[in-house]
Design a protein around this motif. Sequence first.
Motif, short mmCIF file in Angstrom:
data_model
loop_
_atom_site.label_atom_id
_atom_site.label_comp_id
_atom_site.label_asym_id
_atom_site.label_seq_id
_atom_site.Cartn_x
_atom_site.Cartn_y
_atom_site.Cartn_z
N ARG A 155 29.37 9.58 2.58
CA ARG A 155 28.38 9.12 1.62
C ARG A 155 26.98 9.34 2.20
O ARG A 155 26.83 9.83 3.32
N VAL A 156 25.95 8.99 1.43
CA VAL A 156 24.57 9.06 1.89
C VAL A 156 24.06 7.63 2.07
O VAL A 156 24.21 6.80 1.18
N CYS A 157 23.45 7.34 3.21
CA CYS A 157 22.82 6.05 3.45
C CYS A 157 21.37 6.13 2.96
O CYS A 157 20.65 7.08 3.28
N ARG A 158 20.93 5.12 2.20
CA ARG A 158 19.60 5.16 1.60
C ARG A 158 18.85 3.85 1.87
O ARG A 158 19.42 2.76 1.75
N TYR A 191 19.95 0.53 -0.29
CA TYR A 191 20.47 0.64 -1.66
C TYR A 191 21.51 1.76 -1.70
O TYR A 191 21.60 2.57 -0.78
N TYR A 192 22.31 1.74 -2.74
CA TYR A 192 23.31 2.80 -2.90
C TYR A 192 23.42 3.17 -4.37
O TYR A 192 23.29 2.34 -5.26
N ASP A 193 23.63 4.46 -4.60
CA ASP A 193 23.72 4.94 -5.97
C ASP A 193 24.98 5.76 -6.22
O ASP A 193 25.07 6.48 -7.20
N GLN A 194 25.98 5.62 -5.34
CA GLN A 194 27.17 6.45 -5.46
C GLN A 194 28.01 6.10 -6.69
O GLN A 194 28.84 6.89 -7.12
N LEU A 195 27.80 4.91 -7.27
CA LEU A 195 28.56 4.55 -8.47
C LEU A 195 27.74 4.69 -9.75
O LEU A 195 28.28 4.54 -10.84
N SER A 196 26.44 4.98 -9.62
CA SER A 196 25.59 5.03 -10.82
C SER A 196 25.49 6.43 -11.41
O SER A 196 24.98 6.60 -12.51
N GLN A 197 25.97 7.43 -10.66
CA GLN A 197 25.94 8.82 -11.12
C GLN A 197 24.52 9.37 -11.27
O GLN A 197 24.33 10.44 -11.83
N VAL A 198 23.51 8.65 -10.82
CA VAL A 198 22.14 9.14 -10.85
C VAL A 198 21.47 8.78 -9.53
O VAL A 198 21.93 7.90 -8.80
N ASP A 199 20.36 9.46 -9.24
CA ASP A 199 19.58 9.17 -8.04
C ASP A 199 18.56 8.09 -8.37
O ASP A 199 17.70 8.28 -9.24
N LEU A 200 18.65 6.96 -7.69
CA LEU A 200 17.75 5.84 -7.96
C LEU A 200 16.36 6.05 -7.38
O LEU A 200 15.43 5.30 -7.70
N THR A 201 16.19 7.06 -6.55
CA THR A 201 14.95 7.22 -5.81
C THR A 201 13.73 7.27 -6.72
O THR A 201 12.72 6.60 -6.47
N SER A 202 13.79 8.05 -7.79
CA SER A 202 12.62 8.18 -8.67
C SER A 202 12.28 6.85 -9.32
O SER A 202 11.09 6.52 -9.49
N LEU A 203 13.28 6.07 -9.69
CA LEU A 203 13.02 4.77 -10.29
C LEU A 203 12.39 3.81 -9.28
O LEU A 203 11.46 3.06 -9.60
N ILE A 204 12.88 3.82 -8.05
CA ILE A 204 12.33 2.95 -7.02
C ILE A 204 10.86 3.31 -6.77
O ILE A 204 9.99 2.42 -6.69
N LEU A 205 10.57 4.58 -6.68
CA LEU A 205 9.18 5.00 -6.44
C LEU A 205 8.30 4.67 -7.64
O LEU A 205 7.13 4.28 -7.48
N VAL A 255 0.81 -1.22 0.00
CA VAL A 255 0.00 0.00 0.00
C VAL A 255 0.85 1.27 0.00
O VAL A 255 0.33 2.35 -0.27
N ASP A 256 2.14 1.14 0.28
CA ASP A 256 2.98 2.35 0.31
C ASP A 256 4.44 1.97 0.13
O ASP A 256 4.90 0.94 0.63
N VAL A 257 5.16 2.81 -0.60
CA VAL A 257 6.61 2.66 -0.78
C VAL A 257 7.24 4.02 -0.50
O VAL A 257 6.85 5.03 -1.10
N GLN A 258 8.21 4.04 0.39
CA GLN A 258 8.92 5.28 0.73
C GLN A 258 10.42 5.04 0.65
O GLN A 258 10.89 3.90 0.76
N VAL A 259 11.16 6.13 0.48
CA VAL A 259 12.62 6.07 0.56
C VAL A 259 13.08 7.04 1.64
O VAL A 259 12.50 8.10 1.83
N LEU A 260 14.11 6.65 2.36
CA LEU A 260 14.68 7.46 3.43
C LEU A 260 16.17 7.63 3.16
O LEU A 260 16.81 6.72 2.63
N ALA A 261 16.70 8.76 3.57
CA ALA A 261 18.13 9.02 3.40
C ALA A 261 18.70 9.59 4.69
O ALA A 261 18.01 10.29 5.44
N ALA A 262 19.96 9.29 4.95
CA ALA A 262 20.62 9.75 6.17
C ALA A 262 22.10 9.98 5.92
O ALA A 262 22.68 9.47 4.95
N ASP A 263 22.70 10.74 6.80
CA ASP A 263 24.12 11.07 6.69
C ASP A 263 24.98 9.86 6.97
O ASP A 263 24.84 9.21 8.01
N LEU A 286 22.38 -2.39 7.32
CA LEU A 286 21.34 -3.25 6.77
C LEU A 286 21.86 -4.02 5.57
O LEU A 286 21.56 -5.21 5.40
N GLY A 287 22.67 -3.37 4.72
CA GLY A 287 23.29 -4.07 3.60
C GLY A 287 24.15 -5.23 4.07
O GLY A 287 24.18 -6.29 3.43
#
Length: 399
Positions: A16-19, A35-49, A4-12, A329-330
């Motif tokens: 790097r950024v923890c996602r 998940y991590y996107d530091q090697l993809s050069q793009v933000d995966l958040t929009s794709l995940i959502l 019923v819901d999918v969210q993404v969270l980010a933290a320091d 978590l990873g």
Amino acid sequence: MRVVDVQVLAADGGYRVCRFVKVTTDEGLVGWSEYYDQLSQVDLTSLILHHGRSLIEHRIDPCSPGLVSSALTATTRLTAGGVQQQAIAALENACLDIQGKAAGLPVSRLFGGPFRTRIPVYWTHCGSLRVWHAAFFERELGMAPVRSLEDLTSLGQQARRLGLRAVKTNPVSFRPDAKGWNGGFRIGPRMFDRRGDDSLIADIEDQLAALRAGLGPDADLMLDVSFSQRTEGAVRLVRSLEGHGLRWLELDIPDPEALAFVRRSSRTPVASLESLYGLNAYRPFLQQRSADVAIVDVLWNGFWQANRIATLADAYDTDVAPHNMVGELGNLISAHFCAAIPNFSIMELRVDEAPWTRDYVTSPTVLDNGELILPSGPGWGSDINEDAVKDHPPRARPR
């Protein structure tokens, strides 16, 4: 049950950024993944959502993670792999957490395990991470600098004091200042050369000797050079390092026959394949016997798909090790993967992490004498502490 819901969270995470991904069901169960996107050069958040909305709209049962993976993969056939697969994997792994919680079982038991409850680990990027992010580790965490070969020897000694019996490093040079070697996938000097000259190989040999002096003769030592070498350079390097008794030389070459040629050129074992996605990508490398150890990224492929890859590798009598370069978590997700497969080698672990990132999970990883203790709780055995995540918002940094 349905999502019923999918969210993404980010933290320091310091350097790097923890996602994290949070998937909520209509029965109140919540599944988590990292998940991590530091090697993809793009933000995966929009794709995940985006893919998360598909799970909701099509009412796909989160307790069928193979169906989740297959259904979402089918929608990306024309743009398969890469960031698409990473986004799908993040959702699949969160759904596996839900399935484990619904069944009251750890994820490893859902796949026929655990084959082991103590997971041998190695300290990854030992020394090299502190060179790459020197300002953070030295100024913010107050860690000893890594600016000389003597500093590497000290790190080897520290690894032994921590009970770790294996470390992996990346090429660094201390002439004239400490700097990393280009891995072949970032814009910078020598990005396209992809071959090591005599001075660079000499620097690597000095680096390995310094670490060995601190580790002692009975510990495992590995080197990761990633995509930095073409075939000729890789052959030259692997032959030069034969005297260092490496557990493996880790390198990536996109051609299975070329990689197999490198493997046959030396007695030094070769580990590779961490950048691949799915059975079809792994199959030709396994058929060519391209690597002694097949590395699989569970957060990029998804646990269900990674388990299938490990089964295929087992059919070729090849060991598997996880590519695991993120946080708490990873670590647990990778540990369950290691526990669920018979042909496990050793698990990658980032020892150099910002200490407050342990607060992001309700049950942080536990190490004992160089081994990670597999959690016994349902799902991954830990949830995300949302209050701690909110208390540490990501710091602004240029992309």
